[in-house]
Design an enzyme around this catalytic site. Structure first.
Site, mmCIF file in Angstrom:
data_model
loop_
_atom_site.group_PDB
_atom_site.id
_atom_site.type_symbol
_atom_site.label_atom_id
_atom_site.label_comp_id
_atom_site.label_asym_id
_atom_site.label_seq_id
_atom_site.Cartn_x
_atom_site.Cartn_y
_atom_site.Cartn_z
ATOM 1 N N HIS A 273 0.795 -1.223 0.000
ATOM 2 C CA HIS A 273 0.000 0.000 0.000
ATOM 3 C C HIS A 273 0.825 1.270 0.000
ATOM 4 O O HIS A 273 0.264 2.362 -0.037
ATOM 5 C CB HIS A 273 -0.927 0.007 1.216
ATOM 6 C CG HIS A 273 -0.195 0.015 2.529
ATOM 7 N ND1 HIS A 273 0.611 -1.018 2.927
ATOM 8 C CD2 HIS A 273 -0.139 0.925 3.521
ATOM 9 C CE1 HIS A 273 1.125 -0.739 4.116
ATOM 10 N NE2 HIS A 273 0.695 0.439 4.499
ATOM 11 N N CYS A 274 2.162 1.163 0.031
ATOM 12 C CA CYS A 274 2.977 2.380 0.155
ATOM 13 C C CYS A 274 4.058 2.505 -0.903
ATOM 14 O O CYS A 274 4.050 3.441 -1.696
ATOM 15 C CB CYS A 274 3.624 2.434 1.546
ATOM 16 S SG CYS A 274 2.503 2.904 2.871
ATOM 17 N N ILE A 275 5.018 1.596 -0.900
ATOM 18 C CA ILE A 275 6.234 1.789 -1.689
ATOM 19 C C ILE A 275 5.966 1.951 -3.188
ATOM 20 O O ILE A 275 6.584 2.795 -3.834
ATOM 21 C CB ILE A 275 7.235 0.645 -1.429
ATOM 22 C CG1 ILE A 275 7.606 0.623 0.057
ATOM 23 C CG2 ILE A 275 8.501 0.828 -2.259
ATOM 24 C CD1 ILE A 275 8.488 -0.535 0.446
ATOM 25 N N LEU A 277 3.415 3.277 -4.563
ATOM 26 C CA LEU A 277 2.529 4.409 -4.831
ATOM 27 C C LEU A 277 3.086 5.758 -4.393
ATOM 28 O O LEU A 277 2.932 6.760 -5.100
ATOM 29 C CB LEU A 277 1.174 4.190 -4.129
ATOM 30 C CG LEU A 277 0.462 2.849 -4.374
ATOM 31 C CD1 LEU A 277 -0.870 2.841 -3.638
ATOM 32 C CD2 LEU A 277 0.254 2.604 -5.854
ATOM 33 N N ASP A 278 3.715 5.796 -3.230
ATOM 34 C CA ASP A 278 4.078 7.077 -2.624
ATOM 35 C C ASP A 278 4.986 7.951 -3.476
ATOM 36 O O ASP A 278 4.808 9.181 -3.507
ATOM 37 C CB ASP A 278 4.709 6.851 -1.255
ATOM 38 C CG ASP A 278 3.729 6.240 -0.267
ATOM 39 O OD1 ASP A 278 2.548 6.082 -0.644
ATOM 40 O OD2 ASP A 278 4.120 5.915 0.862
#
Length: 437
Positions: A273-275, A277-278
């Site tokens: 959910h992070c790497i 997309l961020d």
């Protein structure tokens, strides 16, 4: 307002509201309630609300007994009715922040949650955004929505801040309770009060910064740092393959250095959910300032291409065995985005499967943690067991997730060819049918 809230925190009189009961929100709600603060969880999904109210856990990082006990004791409840916001003193916004079809930030969940909060926001309330987003979201977007919708003024009537979530699903050491927290709020009083609230709940250090934008950028830095370094590892893996060098052995040798090096490993792509997309949030925001994040975007391009590269390698392996990809039967081991969890959000394994099917391969998968997954409206089911007959029946096994409860010795013994993209079989001694990424 400051002294009144500090006193309520000290006496455990704060009622907590958590918006979004997913991988971030539910563990946070449980920890708040365990610390002695009555907690209300808000979610638009009725099924999640019903499960919480029945004490049924659906998040791996939450202990089943903790949830059921908190619900039974009346310390934790859930609702889809945002009017209950008027009863809370601390609100944590933990909603998804995905990318849209154009790889641009989709902050619609943050916006809609803020609009609902504004309808019922009362004086002397702390509001904290935890969802990962671009620098400026808290001060430029949420502040105006809350002030316009409630008629209240930030810093005078309510406190507003940002404290980035730090959730690593499946991590056996660091959970919500003991992971250090960063807090940046609008004004010194807000920072002090919000930080005090987190310190009353968490065991990890609470590090304060001077503004929400600092905290927002800090979160982006955390994950962009990993994206860039994984991109470097992936690019070197491609080069090392051309040179006939084992990239895994290279990295293991490099990490023997006790300073100045941290090991990052290649793989079939980035998931979670992070790497993945961020960094897009940062590159999108940078364009507002006429700035091009060239290094970051280069790493994103390398990582985004890895599923296709893995399929190209798979085709070459099949060709060496005089087998075309069209009609080949391929077993993919693992669709979770990381080992030993059931989370398949943004999983590169699913993209590998899609690419294989585009080449008309007959693909099946086995994942002991993900019995089924849904993609593009279709449900795909795992093979029920990793039997020797299944392994022998396929032309190629591709390991895309390094689950530790898979019998890799059995795989090696019965597979015609294996493409190990995660070095999951590093302890297998016989390697004549194994090819590494």
């Amino acid at each position: 307002m400051k002294q009144k809230l500090l006193e309520k925190i000290k006496n455990k009189k704060i009622v907590v509201g958590v918006i979004g009961l997913g991988y971030v929100g539910l563990p946070l709600a449980v920890e708040k309630a365990k610390a002695g603060f009555k907690t209300i969880g808000f979610d638009i999904q009725e099924n999640k609300v019903q499960m919480v109210n029945k004490g049924h856990n659906y998040i791996g990082d939450v202990v089943d007994h903790d949830l059921s006990e908190l619900v039974r004791n009346g310390m934790l409840s859930a609702t889809t009715d945002f009017s209950f916001v008027k009863n809370v003193d601390f609100i944590a916004i933990c909603v998804p922040t995905p990318l849209d079809n154009h790889q641009q930030p989709d902050i619609s969940y943050i916006k809609s949650s803020s609009e609902e909060i504004a309808k019922f926001l009362k004086r002397e309330t702390m509001v904290v955004l935890e969802s990962t987003t671009y620098p400026g979201t808290t001060e430029e977007l949420i502040k105006s929505i809350l002030e316009e919708g409630s008629g209240l003024k930030c810093s005078d009537d309510f406190y507003l801040g940002f404290s980035p979530e730090r959730v690593d699903p499946g991590n056996l050491i660091y959970k919500t309770k003991n992971t250090p927290k960063v807090v940046g709020a609008i004004g010194q009083d807000a920072t002090e009060v919000i930080a005090t609230m987190y310190r009353a709940v968490l065991d990890g250090d609470v590090h304060t910064v001077s503004s929400p934008a600092i905290a927002e950028m800090e979160k982006i830095l955390e994950n962009t740092y990993r994206n860039v370094n994984i991109g470097l590892a992936n690019e070197l893996a491609i080069l090392c393959n051309k040179m006939g060098i084992n990239i895994w052995e290279v990295i293991d040798a490099a990490k023997s250095k006790p300073y100045g090096f941290q090991a990052f490993y290649p793989g079939p792509g980035l998931g979670g959910h992070c790497i993945p997309l961020d960094p897009y949030y940062l590159s999108w925001k940078a364009r507002e300032y006429g700035f091009h994040t060239s290094m970051i975007e280069s790493s994103m391009m390398v990582n985004d291409r890895m599923p296709e590269y893995c399929v190209e390698r798979a085709i070459k392996i099949l060709n060496r065995n005089k087998k075309a990809i069209n009609g080949a039967k391929i077993l993919v081991l693992g669709v979770a985005y990381k080992q030993d969890i059931n989370d398949y959000r943004e999983s590169p394994a699913i993209r590998v499967i899609e690419e294989l099917r585009k080449h008309c391969a007959n693909v099946v998968y086995f994942d002991p943690f993900v019995p089924e997954y849904r993609e593009h409206g279709e449900v795909h089911k795992s093979e029920p067991e990793l039997a020797d007959g299944l392994i022998e029946s396929v032309d190629l096994v591709i390991i895309t997730t390094a689950h530790t409860n898979v019998n890799y010795g059995l795989v090696q013994q019965h597979a015609k060819s294996i493409f190990d993209t995660k070095n999951a079989m590093k302890h297998i001694k016989r390697r004549d049918n194994i090819e590494l990424l």
